[in-house]
Design a protein around this motif. Structure first.
Motif, short mmCIF file in Angstrom:
data_model
loop_
_atom_site.label_atom_id
_atom_site.label_comp_id
_atom_site.label_asym_id
_atom_site.label_seq_id
_atom_site.Cartn_x
_atom_site.Cartn_y
_atom_site.Cartn_z
N ASN A 78 5.46 24.77 -18.56
CA ASN A 78 4.92 25.68 -17.53
C ASN A 78 3.75 25.06 -16.78
O ASN A 78 2.68 25.65 -16.62
CB ASN A 78 4.52 27.02 -18.16
N ASP A 79 3.94 23.80 -16.38
CA ASP A 79 3.00 23.05 -15.53
C ASP A 79 1.69 22.67 -16.23
O ASP A 79 0.74 22.26 -15.57
CB ASP A 79 2.70 23.83 -14.23
N GLU A 80 1.65 22.79 -17.56
CA GLU A 80 0.46 22.33 -18.29
C GLU A 80 0.87 21.24 -19.26
O GLU A 80 1.92 21.35 -19.91
CB GLU A 80 -0.16 23.47 -19.10
N LEU A 81 0.02 20.23 -19.38
CA LEU A 81 0.32 19.14 -20.33
C LEU A 81 0.52 19.71 -21.73
O LEU A 81 -0.31 20.47 -22.22
CB LEU A 81 -0.84 18.13 -20.35
N PHE A 82 1.65 19.35 -22.36
CA PHE A 82 1.91 19.81 -23.73
C PHE A 82 1.70 18.67 -24.72
O PHE A 82 0.97 18.81 -25.69
CB PHE A 82 3.33 20.37 -23.81
N GLU A 83 2.35 17.52 -24.45
CA GLU A 83 2.19 16.37 -25.36
C GLU A 83 2.59 15.08 -24.64
O GLU A 83 3.27 15.11 -23.61
CB GLU A 83 3.06 16.55 -26.61
N MET A 84 2.17 13.95 -25.22
CA MET A 84 2.66 12.65 -24.78
C MET A 84 3.67 12.21 -25.83
O MET A 84 3.33 12.08 -27.01
CB MET A 84 1.51 11.63 -24.70
N PHE A 85 4.91 12.01 -25.40
CA PHE A 85 5.98 11.68 -26.35
C PHE A 85 6.21 10.17 -26.39
O PHE A 85 6.30 9.52 -25.34
CB PHE A 85 7.28 12.39 -25.93
#
Ligand code: NAP
Length: 265
Positions: free
Chosen positions: A138-145
């Motif tokens: 939803n347009d917010e950084l969640f994680e770096m995969f």
């Protein structure tokens, strides 16, 4: 009724397709490859994926029926020796239409936006090694995969690749997509959620891969390579796939028979 048959291409599937045409012709059904109302898939679940992609541009107008040439599948609920009964029911009875959610995959490429629908899942992997991608929800950084890849599946695809990755099985009446990791790297430097995450119909996730990365993208069974993808938005699609049911085919019965291996009499 206008119909078309998509078969797996092996000898048994071709024979069954020829028999279906005979029975359908004798019952007043009309073969119409361009504008069918009913798409009959003969082979396995993989054949139904092919049939879906052949007619995904007419998804609102068609219903699918699956005939399995081996064991019963998730999408294919008729057996090879039941063609007569199937055609009889198709001409005599109105089916129950069951609708399953699809996932919409929106690719932002150098040439513009490309939209694809998937019935099972969308998969992204790195071609030259580890996939590095930012995941936003939803347009917010969640994680770096960092890892081998990411699978975004539909509820009906939750029993396919997603299940091998330890993802949850989701009943297809739930409008959702599931994000599952393929071998993520987790240590003091790199951190991902580690479990699969299920997003509801009104949420979306964006996968933004590191620039100039060569990516392997799979839309169900269709694979392609790309190096010009800027980001990929995954969400529940506005359209659903319709299955014509002439008799009950409960989802949990299919799960039990496929994975636990026994029938309840
Ligand atoms: P395939 O390697 O020939 O077949 C994959 C297997 O998945 C077949 O046994 C197929 O059943 C089964 N399958 C398909 N959809 C399913 C569903 N919704 N639920 C449970 N099983 C399902 O590949 P394919 O025929 O081209 O199919 C592509 C699919 O393979 C992809 O959508 C992906 O889900 C799956 N896949 C799985 C893995 C894994 O589990 N590690 C890895 C890559 C791809 P039938 O024999 O009835 O066709």
């Amino acid at each position: 009724m206008n119909y078309v048959v998509v078969d797996r291409g092996d000898q048994l599937s071709k024979q069954l397709a020829a028999r279906f045409h005979e029975l359908a012709g004798a019952s007043g059904m009309t073969l119409n490859e361009k504008a069918p109302e009913m798409v009959i898939s003969i082979g396995g679940d993989g054949t139904l994926l092919q049939a879906f992609h052949s007619y995904s541009d007419r998804i609102a107008e068609v219903a699918f029926v699956g005939v399995h040439t081996g064991h019963l599948g998730f999408f294919a609920d008729w057996k090879a020796d039941e063609l007569e009964e199937l055609v009889r029911m198709m001409t005599e009875a109105a089916p129950r239409i069951i609708r399953y959610p699809l996932a919409q995959i929106e690719l932002d490429t150098a040439e513009g936006i490309v939209n694809r629908l998937v019935l099972n899942e969308f998969t992204i992997k790195g071609v030259d090694g580890t996939l590095v991608a930012q995941i936003d929800i939803n347009d917010e950084l969640f994680e770096m995969f960092r890892g081998d890849g990411i699978v975004v599946s539909t509820p009906s695809g939750s029993t396919a690749y997603n299940k091998s990755l330890g993802g949850a099985i989701i009943h297809p009446s739930l409008e959702a997509i599931q994000i599952a990791e393929i071998a993520s790297i987790n240590n003091r430097v790199y951190r991902t959620l580690g479990s699969s995450a299920i997003l509801p119909q009104h949420h979306h996730c964006d996968i933004i891969s590191r620039k100039q990365q060569r990516l392997q993208l799979s839309f169900d069974h269709i694979n392609m390579m790309s190096s010009d993808i800027r980001s990929i938005r995954c969400s529940v699609a506005a359209h659903k796939i319709s299955f014509a049911r002439y008799r009950p085919f409960p989802f949990w019965t299919r799960v039990r028979e496929a994975f636990l291996g026994y029938d309840v009499k």
